[in-house]
Design an enzyme around this catalytic site. Structure first.
Site, PDB file in Angstrom:
ATOM      1  CG  ASP A 647      -2.114   1.235   1.758  1.00  0.00           C
ATOM      2  OD1 ASP A 647      -2.096   1.684  -0.044  1.00  0.00           O
ATOM      3  OD2 ASP A 647      -2.038   1.462   2.386  1.00  0.00           O
ATOM      4  CB  THR A 649      -2.140   7.086   1.985  1.00  0.00           C
ATOM      5  OG1 THR A 649      -2.492   7.120   0.288  1.00  0.00           O
ATOM      6  CG2 THR A 649      -2.419   7.197   3.099  1.00  0.00           C
ATOM      7  CG  ASP A1091      -1.663   1.887   6.872  1.00  0.00           C
ATOM      8  OD1 ASP A1091      -1.378   2.824   6.970  1.00  0.00           O
ATOM      9  OD2 ASP A1091      -1.761   1.269   5.623  1.00  0.00           O
TER      10      ASP A1091
END
Length: 1505
Positions: A647, A649, A1091
Site C-alpha cells: 500500500d 498511504t 497498515d
C-alpha cells in the site's frame, strides 16, 4: 431523534444530529457464521444501482427519492426467527408470541462470558492428544508402539520404545498448555472485570440461569487450579502484573481474539471537566460516589461544581458561555451578545422521554458492582471514565449535557483517535436507578453481524402527557445508529459516566464476531516436506515388503540355516512368516520416517521467531513496538519472497498529513518542496540539491513573513509557530483585501468551509497561549481544520445543536442541521449549516471527480478550468487533493428534503442505502470554491529500502487508492521509478474487454511476446528481475477489465516484463485479486504489506502478510503474520532473518533425512546375512536414542544458529537473497542427493565392520569373542554416529565454540551411554560390551577409517565446488575473511553508503541525493526506449499549456516555479486522454446537477457571510 408527524407550520427548519454512516455494509442473516475471514467480512455489499454508480463514477439522472415511507410495522415472532432480528423489552411484559408455555422467554441470548482458549483443565489431555494425532507421523509411531507390545514381532522393550513419542507429545503439550494458559488468564481477567449493573429489578428478556452439575464441576476445577497457580506465582515473584515490558505488551496481542488484548492508556491529553458548565449544577445530577468506581482515582476530572461563575471549563467539547446558545425561558435559542449578526429564533424540538411519568416503581433497584460475565441482554449498566465497555450498549444518557461521550476504539479497529458517540434524545432524563425502573420502551434491533461501522435499530415507546393521566399517549420512535452504540472492547474516555442498555453480549458482540482466526498458512517447505515424508514411507514399504517376501521364501525352501538353528518358525507356514516379518520390519526400520523432525522444526521456528522479535534494529521506539511475529511457522517463506505488494498511504508514507497548498477562486497559494517534486525534477536532469536548498530557503523566509502578517491581521491566541504547515504570505495579503474584495471574500468563505464541514473533536489545553488540538477520524480532516485555525478560523467546540468558531477574533455560532459523513462509496462529505443570518448553506468537500459531477451546469467555466489545472499540478507534486464547494438552500426545499431524511433515518432495513439516496439528492447544483492539497510524507528509509529490495531481485508493486499523478511522483521519489524507464500508462477509452485486449496486445508486442501458454510456462521458470526499462501504471477501471479470465494471462505477462507496477484507484478486493493473480499465475512467493483495514484482504491473500503498526491503527496488524513499525524494517525482516531462516531450515531438513537413511539402511544391510528375519544389529536402546540424543542437538542448532554471513553483510550484498527466490536452497534434487549420500555412507558404515570380522575375529583378555551381533553393532553404531555428526558439522557454515561443543558432546554421548548401560547386568547379553569393544585397537582404527571414507566424497565435492564453481556466498565469505567488509564495523546497523534520510518538505535542509544523470525529458530522448517514448509519461506529446508565464500580478514563487517545470514535461492531455487530467475534469458533465438555469455571481464569487 424522535420521528414525529412533520410540522408544516414551522417557520424554520428543525435541527437534527448527524447520522453516522457505515463505511462498509454487511447484511446479517439467520444462521450467519460468527467467525469469517476479514476479507469476506468487510467487503461492501453493493446494490445493483450502487454498483453501477461506482463503476461509472456518476449517473446521468437524479435518482428519485420515491417518497420513502415511514416504517410503522412492528416485528412479529415469525420475523424474529426468520430474519434473526430481536426485540428487547424494558419494564414491558413479554407479549404472548415471545413466551413459551411456561412463561419463559423464547429468545435465548449468548452469555457475556467469552472463552478464546481451546482447552479447559478437564478437556486438555484428551483434546490436545486428539489435535496432536492429526499429524500422520504421530499416528504412524503410535501404531509402531502398539505393534511392539506383541512379542511375536520381536521388539525387545516396547515400554522403552514408546519414550520418543511420549517425549514429543509431552513437549508439544507443554507448549500448547503455556499458550492456552495465557489466553485463559486474559479471558478470566476480562470476564471478571468490574462493571456497575442494575440489580433488584426484573429483566424480562432472560430467564434464570440454570447451572448444570457438569458446569459446576468445571468451574470448581478451574477455580482450584487458578488458586494453586496464584499461590505459586505469588511465592516465586512479587512483580506486579501491570509492570510489563514492551515485549510482554506486544505478546499480549494474540491473533485469536482482538478482545483479549489489554487496553493501553489513552494517548489523548486529559481534560479538566467533562460534563458541567459554568458551575451550574443540576440538583438532579448523577452522584458519583454511591457506588465505588471500578477504577478509583483514574477519572482525572474535577467536579464542575467547583468552577466559579463565568469560568469556562478547559474542555472545548461542550463549550457554552452566558452569551452563547443559551436556552431561554421560552425554549428558543437566543442571540449571542456582542455579535454583529442577529440569530433567527429556532423553536425547540420535542424528542419525548422513555420515562413513564405515571409508572409506580418499587424503588428497590440499585447499581451494584458486578462481573462482566454476569451482564445479560436487557440490563442497564453504568460505565465510568477509562472503563472498557463490557458488551454492545445503546447509550441512554451521559455526563455531558449534550448527551455526547468520547470513545477510543483502538481494540476494535486500531484507531487511536477519539470518536464521539451520542445518547438517545429520549433517554437524556434517565440518570438514576429509580429512573431506570420508571422507563417503559422496546428496542427493535437488527441481528448480530460483524460490520463494525453499521447498526440499525429503533427505540419505540408510548409518550404520555404528564398533565393528563388518562391520556392513552402517542406512539413514538427514535432511530438507533452506530453513532448511538458503544461496542464491547472500546474504552470510555474524557467522559465522567454513561448509562446504557445492553443489546448484544458475548459471542454476539461485534468484536467477537470479528475475532475469527485468520486463514491458516503453511510454508512452502512444509508443503513440500509432506511429499518427502511420503517418499520415505514408500521406501519403508518396499524395504518391509522385500524383507517379508525373502523371509517367507527362505522358510519355504527348507534346508537353510534357519531350519537347523531355529526351533521352527513363528507363523508355522511361509506365508504367515512373511506377513509377520513385514510388520517386524516396520518396527525395525521405524527411524526412516523422522518423528523427531516435526518437533525439531517447531523448536527451530520458535527460536527464529524469538530472534526476529528480539531484533532491536526493528524496534520502533515512537510507538513502542518491536517486530512481532504473529505466525511462527512461516519464517522460511520470508527467505523466498519474489514479489512484494505494498500500500502507499501509511505504508510507504507516514500518514501524517500536512496542509501545503490550495486553490481559491482560481488563485493558487502555498509554498512547498515535496519529495515527489524532487523526483520529478530529477527526471528533468535538474540539480535537486541546489534547487532544494533554494526552495527551503525561500520557504523559511516566507514562513517568517506569513507569521508576522497573520499576527498583524489578527492576534490569534491559537496560532503556534511550530505547527504552521501552510506557508503562503500572499494568502494573508489577499485576506487583507490587497487583491480586491472579491478575492478577500472567497478566501474567507474557503476557510469558513474548512472550519464548518468536518466531524473533528476539539481538545483545548490550558496555557499561555492556550492550545486547541483536533482529533479526527482521518488525518486529512484534522489537517484541514488545523489550517483554518492557523489562519484565524478556529473551531472552539460544539453545543447540542451547533458549532462555535472564533473568526478573526469574533466568536460566532453556526447551527449544524445535518452532517452527511464521508465513506468510501460517496467519496465526499457534506455539512448543512444554518448561518448566523438565518440562511441555510450546504458545504461539500470530496474527490475532484465527485464534486465536478455535482457542480451546476454551464457556470464557472473559467474557474473550473483554472482550478483543474491547479489540482493537476498539486497531484503531480505528490499532494493529495480535495475539492470544496457549497450550495445555498431555501427553507422550503430544506423542509421537504429533511422530511425524507427523517424517514430514511428511522428505517431499520436498508437504512444506509436510503440515507445515501436522500443525501445524493441534496448534494447537487453546487458552486465551486476551490481545492486543497495535503502532503503525506515518505517514511524514513523508504527509498533506500526499495532500492535494496530491488538489488535483491525482489519486485515491488504498489497498490493504492490514490490518483495516478500522485502515485507516479511518489514512485519517482522513493526509487520505484527512475529516469531510464519508459512509463506505460495503461488506459482503456471504452469500458469494454475488446479495447483492453487491443491495448494489451500493443504493449506485449513491445517485448516481442503474445501472451501464450508457452510464454507463461517459460515465465514461471524465469526468476530473473526484468530490466529497468519499463514500468506500468494502471487504474482501477482498467484493472477491472484486465482481471477478467480471458485477459488475466496477457496482463500478467506484460507486468512480468516491467520493472515496476503501480495500480491506482484500486479497491481492497482488487488488491487481493492482483496478489492472487501473481501468486498462482507465476507460482511465486508473495508478501503483502499495509497498515489499514483496506489492506487486510491482500495481506491474507499473500503467502506472508506484514502489517504496519503505525500511529493511527492496528487493523492490518491484527490480521498479519508479522507486524513492524516502519516500512524500512522490511529489509532486515526479509533480507536478513528471512534468508537466514530459509537457508537454515533447508539445510536442517536435508541433514535430518540424511542421518535417518544412514542409520536405517545400516540395519537393512545386516538383514542380507540373517535371512531377513529382522534381527537387531544394534542394541534396542541405540535405536530409540539415535534421534532423541545422539544426533539431535547439532542438527537442531544448525537450524537455530547457523550463519553464512552476518546481518550487515547480508544487507550490504542483497544479491545473496536471490538463491531463495530461485528456491535453490531446498529442492527435490537436493533431497535425493542427500538421500544418495546417506545410502553410500550406510554401505560404508555397515560393510567396514563386516569385512573386519569376515575373515577373522577378536577376543578379549577373558577369551570372549567379539563377533556377536551386539558387539559388532557397537563398531557399526559408533562409527555411524561419528560420521553423522561430523557430516552435519561439515555442512555448517559457522564453526564457533558452541557448535563444536555440541558435536563433541553428541559423539561422546554414545560412548558414555554404552559404558553406563553395559555396566549393569540388566543389559543382559550387552553386559560389559563397552570395555570389551573399546579396549580393542581395531575399534578406534576402524572408526577413523570409516569416518574418512564416508566423508571423503562429500569433502571432495565441496572443495571442488568452492574452488572452481563458487557460489556468490562463497565469494563473499572469502572477501569477509580478506577484510573487504571491515568498513561495516563502523555502523551499528548497516546503512547503505551515501544514503541519508530525506528532509521534510518544509524543513530548512537539503534533500540528500546522489549524483544526477541527465534524464529523458521532453527535449532529451530516451535511447533505451523501444517505442519512441520520451521516458516521462507516454509516447509523443505536444505542449498543451502555454510556456512559462506569470499567472498573477504578484509573483507566487512556488506556483510559478512548478508550473514552469511542469510545462516542460507534461504531455498533452487531449492527445493522451489521461484519465485524471485537468481536461478530463473539464470534459466531465455535471451529471448530478439539474438543467434549469439559476443565477450565480460571476467567477465563483459566493454570497456567504
Amino acid at each position: 431523534m424522535a420521528i414525529q408527524p412533520y410540522q408544516e407550520d414551522s417557520n424554520v427548519s428543525n435541527p437534527i444530529k448527524r447520522i453516522r454512516w457505515a463505511t462498509q455494509r454487511v447484511t446479517g442473516t439467520a444462521g450467519q457464521k460468527k467467525r469469517l475471514s476479514i476479507r469476506n467480512r468487510f467487503h461492501h455489499k453493493k446494490t445493483p444501482s450502487s454498483e453501477k454508480k461506482r463503476e461509472s463514477g456518476h449517473s446521468t439522472d437524479s435518482p428519485p427519492l420515491d417518497g420513502i415511507q415511514e416504517e410503522t410495522d412492528t416485528f412479529t415472532e415469525g420475523r424474529d426467527q426468520e430474519g434473526g432480528r430481536r426485540r428487547i423489552f424494558f419494564n414491558v411484559p413479554l407479549p404472548a408470541d415471545a413466551r413459551d408455555e411456561e412463561g419463559h422467554p423464547l429468545a435465548h441470548y449468548s452469555r457475556n462470558k467469552i472463552r478464546t482458549a481451546k482447552y479447559t483443565p478437564l478437556s486438555f489431555i484428551p483434546k490436545n492428544l486428539f489435535f496432536q494425532f492429526h499429524n500422520i507421523a504421530n499416528i504412524y509411531f503410535l501404531f509402531v508402539i502398539i505393534l511392539a507390545f506383541f512379542t511375536i514381532f520381536g521388539a525387545s522393550n516396547p515400554g522403552l520404545g514408546s519414550v520418543p513419542l511420549i517425549v514429543i507429545l509431552f513437549v508439544t503439550a507443554v507448549k500448547d498448555a503455556v499458550e492456552d494458559w495465557r489466553r485463559t488468564v486474559l479471558d478470566n481477567e476480562l470476564n471478571n472485570s468490574p462493571v456497575h449493573r442494575l440489580v433488584d429489578w426484573n429483566n424480562v428478556n432472560t430467564a434464570e440461569d440454570d447451572i448444570s452439575l457438569w458446569r459446576r464441576i468445571k468451574k470448581a476445577t478451574t477455580r482450584g487450579i487458578m488458586r494453586t497457580f496464584k499461590l505459586i506465582k505469588s511465592k516465586i515473584s512479587k512483580k506486579s502484573r501491570n509492570e510489563k515490558t514492551y515485549a510482554q505488551r506486544a505478546l499480549d496481542e494474540p491473533r485469536h481474539s482482538g478482545d483479549t488484548r489489554r487496553t493501553r492508556n489513552s494517548m489523548m491529553s486529559s481534560r479538566t471537566s467533562f460534563h458541567s458548565v459554568e458551575g451550574n449544577v443540576d440538583e438532579d445530577a448523577i452522584q458519583m460516589t454511591p457506588v465505588p468506581s471500578p477504577s478509583p482515582g483514574q477519572r482525572g476530572a474535577t467536579d464542575s461544581s467547583k468552577l466559579s461563575p463565568g469560568e469556562r471549563p478547559d474542555t472545548a467539547f461542550s463549550y457554552e458561555e452566558d452569551n452563547i446558545g443559551r436556552d431561554t425561558a421560552d425554549g428558543k435559542l437566543s442571540a449571542r451578545k456582542g455579535t454583529q449578526h442577529e440569530s433567527v429564533p429556532v423553536p425547540a424540538k420535542f424528542y419525548g422521554s422513555l420515562i413513564d411519568p405515571f409508572k409506580n416503581a418499587p424503588g428497590k433497584a440499585r447499581f451494584k458492582k458486578d462481573y462482566w460475565k454476569n451482564v445479560q441482554v436487557g440490563d442497564f449498566v453504568r460505565i465510568y471514565n477509562k472503563d472498557q465497555i463490557p458488551a454492545d450498549i445503546v447509550i441512554l444518557n451521559t455526563s455531558d449535557p449534550d448527551g455526547a461521550c468520547y470513545v477510543e476504539t483502538k481494540n476494535l479497529d486500531g484507531e487511536t483517535n477519539l470518536k464521539v458517540r451520542q445518547a438517545l434524545h429520549s433517554g437524556r432524563k434517565i440518570k438514576h436507578a429509580r429512573d431506570c425502573e420508571e422507563t417503559e420502551f422496546v428496542i427493535e434491533s437488527e441481528p448480530p453481524h460483524a460490520n463494525l461501522y453499521q447498526y440499525s435499530g429503533a427505540a419505540r415507546w408510548t409518550q404520555k402527557d404528564p398533565r393528563k393521566s388518562d391520556d392513552p399517549g402517542t406512539q413514538m420512535a427514535e432511530p438507533i445508529s452506530i453513532n448511538n452504540v458503544l461496542l464491547r472492547g472500546c474504552s470510555l474516555r474524557n467522559t465522567e459516566w454513561i448509562l446504557g442498555v445492553v443489546i448484544f453480549t458475548g459471542q454476539e458482540t461485534k468484536i467477537m464476531l470479528n475475532s475469527g482466526e485468520t486463514p491458516s498458512k503453511r510454508s512452502r517447505i512444509a508443503r513440500e516436506l509432506n511429499w518427502d515424508v511420503i517418499y520415505n514411507f514408500i521406501i519403508l514399504f518396499f524395504m518391509c515388503l522385500l524383507s517379508g517376501i525373502i523371509n517367507g521364501v527362505v522358510w519355504g525352501q527348507g534346508n537353510n540355516s534357519l531350519d537347523y538353528f531355529e526351533f521352527g518358525s513363528i507363523g508355522g507356514k511361509p506365508s504367515l512368516d512373511g506377513f509377520i516379518t513385514f510388520w517386524a520390519s516396520v518396527i525395525l526400520f521405524q527411524n526412516l520416517v523422522p518423528i523427531s523432525l516435526y518437533i525439531s522444526l517447531e523448536i527451530i521456528r520458535t527460536c527464529q521467531a524469538f530472534f526476529i522479535y528480539s531484533d532491536t534494529f526493528m524496534y520502533y521506539e515512537k510507538v513502542d513496538y518491536p517486530c512481532t511475529p504473529k505466525s511462527w511457522n512461516i519464517s522460511d517463506d520470508l527467505g523466498q519472497i519474489e514479489y512484494i505488494f505494498s500500500d502507499k498511504t501509511g505504508t510507504l508514507t507516514q500518514n501524517v498529513m500536512e496542509f501545503k497548498k490550495c486553490s481559491i477562486n482560481g488563485i493558487a497559494y502555498g509554498e512547498a518542496y515535496t519529495e515527489a517534486l524532487a523526483g520529478m525534477q530529477r527526471r528533468q536532469g535538474i540539480d535537486i540539491e541546489e534547487e532544494g536548498a533554494k526552495a527551503h530557503k525561500q520557504i523559511a523566509l516566507d514562513r517568517v513573513r506569513m507569521l508576522e502578517d497573520l499576527r498583524k491581521l489578527h492576534p490569534n491566541p491559537y496560532l503556534h509557530d511550530e505547527e504552521l504547515t501552510f506557508v503562503a504570505p500572499d494568502f494573508v495579503d489577499d485576506l487583507e483585501g490587497q487583491s480586491g474584495e472579491e478575492q478577500k471574500l472567497a478566501n474567507e468563505h474557503f476557510m469558513l468551509a474548512l472550519a464548518l464541514c468536518h466531524t473533528v473533536i476539539t481538545e483545548r489545553t490550558a496555557g499561555n497561549p492556550p492550545k486547541i488540538e483536533f482529533k479526527a477520524q482521518s488525518p486529512d480532516e484534522a489537517a484541514l481544520v488545523a489550517t483554518a485555525r492557523d489562519c484565524g478560523f478556529t473551531v472552539l467546540g460544539r453545543s447540542n445543536e451547533g458549532i462555535y468558531l472564533n473568526v478573526m477574533g469574533e466568536e460566532r455560532e453556526y447551527m449544524v442541521l445535518n452532517t452527511l459523513e464521508f465513506n468510501s462509496t460517496r467519496k465526499r462529505m457534506s455539512a448543512i449549516i444554518r448561518m448566523p443570518d438565518g440562511k441555510i448553506i450546504l458545504f461539500c468537500k470530496g474527490a475532484d471527480s465527485m464534486i465536478w459531477s455535482r457542480l451546476k451546469k454551464g457556470e464557472q467555466q473559467q474557474l473550473r478550468k483554472t482550478t483543474a489545472e491547479h489540482l493537476e499540478m498539486f497531484a503531480r507534486e505528490g499532494l493529495r487533493t480535495l475539492c470544496v464547494a457549497y450550495k445555498e438552500i431555501d427553507e422550503a426545499e430544506y423542509k421537504a428534503w429533511n422530511k425524507e431524511h427523517d424517514l430514511a433515518a428511522e428505517a431499520i432495513v436498508d437504512r444506509e442505502d436510503k440515507l445515501e439516496t436522500v443525501s445524493d439528492a441534496i448534494e447537487r447544483d453546487l458552486t465551486l470554491i476551490g481545492g486543497t492539497a495535503i502532503e503525506d510524507r515518505l517514511q524514513d528509509g523508504v527509498p533506500d529500502t526499495i532500492e535494496l529490495l530491488a538489488d535483491a531481485g525482489i519486485k515491488l508493486w504498489v497498490l493504492t487508492g490514490d490518483k495516478v499523478e500522485t502515485a507516479i511522483n511518489i514512485g519517482f521519489s522513493c526509487n520505484l521509478l527512475n529516469n531510464d524507464m519508459d512509463l506505460i500508462v495503461f488506459k482503456v477509452q471504452e469500458d469494454e474487454a475488446g479495447a483492453a485486449e487491443a491495448e494489451l496486445d500493443k504493449h506485449l508486442a513491445t517485448f516481442g511476446i503474445k501472451g501464450s501458454d508457452e510464454e507463461l510456462k517459460a515465465a514461471r521458470k524465469n526468476h530473473e528481475p526484468p530490466g529497468p526499462t519499463h514500468a506500468i501504471v494502471i487504474d482501477g477501471d482498467a484493472l477491472k477489465l484486465v482481471l477478467e479470465d480471458q485477459l488475466r494471462q496477457k496482463f500478467l505477462l506484460l507486468c512480468k516484463e516491467c520493472k515496476s507496477v503501480l495500480c491506482c484507484r484500486v479497491s481492497p478486493s482488487q488488491k487481493a485479486a492482483v496478489v492472487q493473480l501473481v501468486k498462482d499465475g507465476l507460482d511465486v512467493m508473495t508478501l503483502s504489506i499495509g497498515d489499514g483495514a483496506n489492506d487486510v484482504a491482500m495481506i491474507q491473500e499473500a503467502d506472508v502478510g506484514v502489517g504496519i503498526a503505525g500511529e493511527e491503527g492496528r487493523q492490518a496488524v491484527m490480521s498479519s503474520d508479522y507486524a513492524i513499525g516502519q516500512f524500512r524494517f522490511l529489509q532486515r525482516l526479509v533480507l536478513v532473518h528471512g534468508r537466514w531462516s530459509y537457508r537454515r531450515l533447508a539445510e536442517t531438513i536435508a541433514n535430518f533425512f540424511y542421518k535417518n537413511i544412514v542409520w536405517t539402511l545400516a540395519l537393512f544391510w545386516y538383514q542380507i546375512y540373517n535371512n531377513w528375519d529382522c534381527s537387531y544389529l544394534f542394541d534396542y536402546t541405540y535405536i530409540l536414542l539415535v534421534n532423541l540424543a545422539f544426533t539431535s542437538l547439532p542438527v537442531i542448532f544448525m537450524g537455530i544458529l547457523d550463519q553464512d554471513v552476518n546481518d550487515k553483510v547480508s544487507l550490504a550484498v542483497p544479491q545473496l537473497y536471490r538463491r531463495g527466490i530461485e528456491r535453490l536452497e531446498w529442492s527435490q534434487k537436493k533431497f535425493w542427493l542427500y538421500m544418495g549420500d546417506g545410502i553410500y555412507q550406510s554401505l560404508i558404515c555397515f560393510f567396514m565392520p563386516y569385512l573386519l570380522f569376515a575373515s577373522s575375529t577378536f577376543e578379549t583378555s577373558s577369551g570372549l569373542n567379539l563377533n556377536d551381533n551386539n558387539r559388532v553393532g557397537v563398531y557399526t553404531a559408533s562409527a555411524t554416529i561419528v560420521v553423522v555428526n561430523v557430516y552435519i558439522l561439515l555442512n555448517t557454515y559457522r564453526w564457533d565454540w558452541l557448535m563444536l561443543l555440541l558435536v563433541a558432546v553428541s559423539i561422546l554421548l554414545i560412548w558414555f551411554w554404552t559404558g553406563v548401560y553395559t555396566a549393569s547386568s540388566s543389559s543382559d547379553q550387552f553386559y560389559r560390551a563397552a570395555p570389551q569393544v573399546y579396549g580393542q585397537l581395531s575399534f578406534w582404527v576402524l572408526t577413523l577409517l570409516t569416518v574418512c571414507i564416508c566423508l571423503l566424497p562429500r569433502f571432495t565435492v565441496k572443495a571442488f565446488q568452492k574452488i572452481y564453481f563458487p557460489l556468490d556466498v562463497d565469494i563473499i565469505r572469502e572477501q569477509v575473511r580478506q577484510g573487504k567488509f571491515k568498513y561495516l564495523d563502523n555502523y551499528e546497523a548497516y546503512i547503505p553508503p551515501g544514503k541519508m534520510p530525506a528532509g521534510s518538505s518544509s524543513d530548512i535542509s537539503q534533500p540528500a541525493n546522489g549524483a544526477l544523470a541527465v534524464a529523458a525529458t521532453g527535449t532529451t530522448h530516451n535511447p533505451r526506449s523501444q517505442t519512441g517514448s520520451d521516458g516521462t509519461d507516454h509516447m509523443r506529446f505536444k505542449t498543451s499549456l502555454e510556456m512559462p508565464r506569470p499567472s498573477f500580478d504578484r509573483p507566487r514563487p512556488s506556483f510559478d516555479r512548478f508550473r514552469s517545470s511542469m510545462d516542460q514535461i507534461r504531455p498533452s492531455f487531449e492527445a493522451s486522454n489521461d484519465f485524471t487530467s485537468a481536461n478530463l475534469l473539464m470534459r466531465m458533465e455535471s451529471s448530478h446537477s439539474d438543467m434549469r438555469a439559476q443565477s450565480r455571481t460571476p467567477h465563483g464569487q459566493s454570497s456567504l457571510r
